[in-house]
Design an enzyme around this catalytic site. Structure first.
Site, PDB file in Angstrom:
ATOM      1  CD  GLU A 195      50.805  88.326  19.243  1.00 57.04           C
ATOM      2  OE1 GLU A 195      50.601  87.631  20.251  1.00 57.04           O
ATOM      3  OE2 GLU A 195      51.206  87.870  18.156  1.00 57.04           O
ATOM      4  CB  CYS A 202      54.735  91.721  28.239  1.00 62.36           C
ATOM      5  SG  CYS A 202      55.978  91.654  26.947  1.00 62.36           S
ATOM      6  CB  CYS A 219      60.565  92.998  15.412  1.00 60.48           C
ATOM      7  SG  CYS A 219      62.138  93.616  16.081  1.00 60.48           S
ATOM      8  CB  CYS A 231      66.440  87.941  17.386  1.00 55.27           C
ATOM      9  SG  CYS A 231      66.910  89.615  17.826  1.00 55.27           S
ATOM     10  CB  CYS A 266      62.591  86.448  18.227  1.00 58.11           C
ATOM     11  SG  CYS A 266      61.149  87.504  18.395  1.00 58.11           S
ATOM     12  CB  CYS A 300      60.497  85.836  26.075  1.00 57.68           C
ATOM     13  SG  CYS A 300      60.319  86.941  27.431  1.00 57.68           S
TER      14      CYS A 300
HETATM   15  S1  SF4 Z   1      63.849  89.337  20.091  1.00 57.70           S
HETATM   16 FE1  SF4 Z   1      62.281  89.526  18.469  1.00 57.70          FE
HETATM   17  S2  SF4 Z   1      61.070  91.336  18.980  1.00 57.70           S
HETATM   18 FE2  SF4 Z   1      62.987  91.425  20.206  1.00 57.70          FE
HETATM   19  S3  SF4 Z   1      64.406  92.614  18.940  1.00 57.70           S
HETATM   20 FE3  SF4 Z   1      64.780  90.483  18.385  1.00 57.70          FE
HETATM   21  S4  SF4 Z   1      63.425  90.102  16.612  1.00 57.70           S
HETATM   22 FE4  SF4 Z   1      62.725  91.993  17.602  1.00 57.70          FE
END
Ligand code: SF4
Length: 394
Positions: free
Chosen positions: A119, A132, A139, A143, A146, A370
């Site tokens: 993306e 971006c 990933c 987190c 996210c 984000c």
């Molecule tokens: S915010 Fe999302 S994309 Fe960024 S490091 Fe954490 S899990 Fe990975």
């Protein structure tokens, strides 16, 4: 994608001017020239007897004219174009969907050749554009605020796949090869942890900085990390580097362990010590910031603000804090902090001498903000072959 050395080997082993072998080669991996520096391209074409200026010509065609296939490189002899086409590619990503926000932000949902999501988000602003980009498909970090985290790591992207995202976005907005009227800034804040794909990231940035190509210098690039400490220290040694942003997310180890599990590996004191080392190497004009996502009722209280200010002051950090109201992303169990809370949080930081800035969310309606990137397809997809001008008015 293949490296140049791997390609050299495969050329020796596999390249035969026989139709059946050509087909076999085409079915196998081809070198993505979009990730090659001008010197690598000179070496590449030199390996089959072409002069250096051909390498420079091809580099400019890819990076400056932003051409996406060899057939359009009409200043290159047809025989060479055919040879390039058999050995290499300049197009590995396909745009599956494109979304245009009411604020002009565009979100591109792409697929790699092995069918993985990538993306990219284009954000127009008054005096510049910001793109971006993603450094990984999915990933590995978890987190909790996210959406990308829910994909897990699919794989890291090659330098070519990183550069190609920028070429696709610029071509879509301005047309192929048309120079953007404003400067282009890049932020490595899309899917993935950039510092877990450090070599390919830095290679992509070097390729894009070339004045004969996209000419987006490191000074126009910001890379955000969740806190991969060894890479922060490594970046501190690199003179020609992008700006750095550190995603904090919580002011205590206890809470950060929950919200950003990477903290269990590199806890706050270790992370801030590395940040301090990095800060000592800052040059005039270089930006170094912290990012703090504000989650309603989770990490946005007066006490959290005081803890955050105390943490930064204890480590004698002078970097500014970007406060980012969380962007809603079902099925995540978080809400954005109300505006008054954000203001109160900011005033506590300021009262303790910590500079801060509230970042305005962009492209929330198309899930481009984000923490919202995770291959979602809602809202207004624009067919990827639509005329760019029409897309601007839609
Ligand atoms: S915010 Fe999302 S994309 Fe960024 S490091 Fe954490 S899990 Fe990975």
């Amino acid at each position: 994608m293949l490296t140049l050395n791997a390609l050299r080997f495969q050329i020796r082993v596999k390249w035969e001017p026989l139709a059946s072998n050509v087909r076999m080669w085409e079915m196998s991996e081809r070198l993505n020239l979009t990730g090659c520096s001008v010197n690598e391209l000179i070496e590449f074409v030199g390996s089959f007897g072409e002069q250096a200026y051909r390498g420079r010509q091809i580099f400019a065609a890819i990076q400056h004219r932003r051409l996406k296939n060899f057939g359009e490189m009409t200043d290159v002899p047809k025989a060479l174009r055919e040879r390039l086409n058999a050995l290499a590619t300049v197009s590995t990503l396909t745009v599956e969907s494109r979304y245009v926000s009411e604020d002009g932000t565009r979100r591109f949902l792409m697929k790699t050749q092995d069918n993985l999501p990538v993306e990219t988000v284009f954000i127009p602003e008054e005096h510049r554009d910001t793109i971006c980009f993603s450094s990984q498909s999915g990933c590995p970090l978890q987190c909790t605020f996210c959406l990308t985290a829910q994909l897990g790591l699919l794989r890291s992207l090659s330098a070519g796949e990183i550069v190609e995202q920028i070429i696709i976005a610029l071509n879509d907005v301005y047309g192929v090869g048309v120079q953007p009227p404003r400067g282009t800034n890049l932020v490595g804040m899309g899917a993935g942890e950039p510092f877990l794909n450090f070599e390919e990231l830095m290679k992509a940035l070097r390729v894009m900085a070339d004045p004969q190509g996209l000419f987006i210098v490191p000074n126009r690039v910001t890379v955000s990390t969740a806190g991969v400490v060894p890479r922060i220290l490594e970046l501190a040694e690199i003179p020609d580097r992008p700006h750095l942003a550190i995603s904090l997310g919580a002011p205590t180890d206890k809470q950060r362990n929950e919200l950003m599990p990477i903290n269990k590996k590199w806890p706050l004191d270790e992370l801030l010590a590395a940040c301090k080392e990095f800060e000592k190497t800052l040059k005039a004009g270089e930006k170094f910031t912290f990012e703090y996502v504000l989650l309603d009722g989770v990490n946005d209280s007066d006490e959290h603000a005081r803890q955050l200010a105390n943490l930064l002051n204890r480590h004698d950090m002078h970097a500014k804090v970007n406060l980012i109201p969380h962007n809603p992303a079902d099925p995540l169990p978080y809400r954005p902090s109300p505006a008054e809370r954000v203001t109160q949080f900011q005033s506590i930081l300021e009262s303790k001498g910590v500079r801060s800035f509230v970042r305005r969310p962009r492209g929330r309606d198309i899930f481009a903000a984000c923490g919202q990137l995770a291959a979602r397809r809602e809202t207004n997809p624009i067919p990827s072959n639509i005329d760019p001008v029409m897309a601007q008015v839609s």
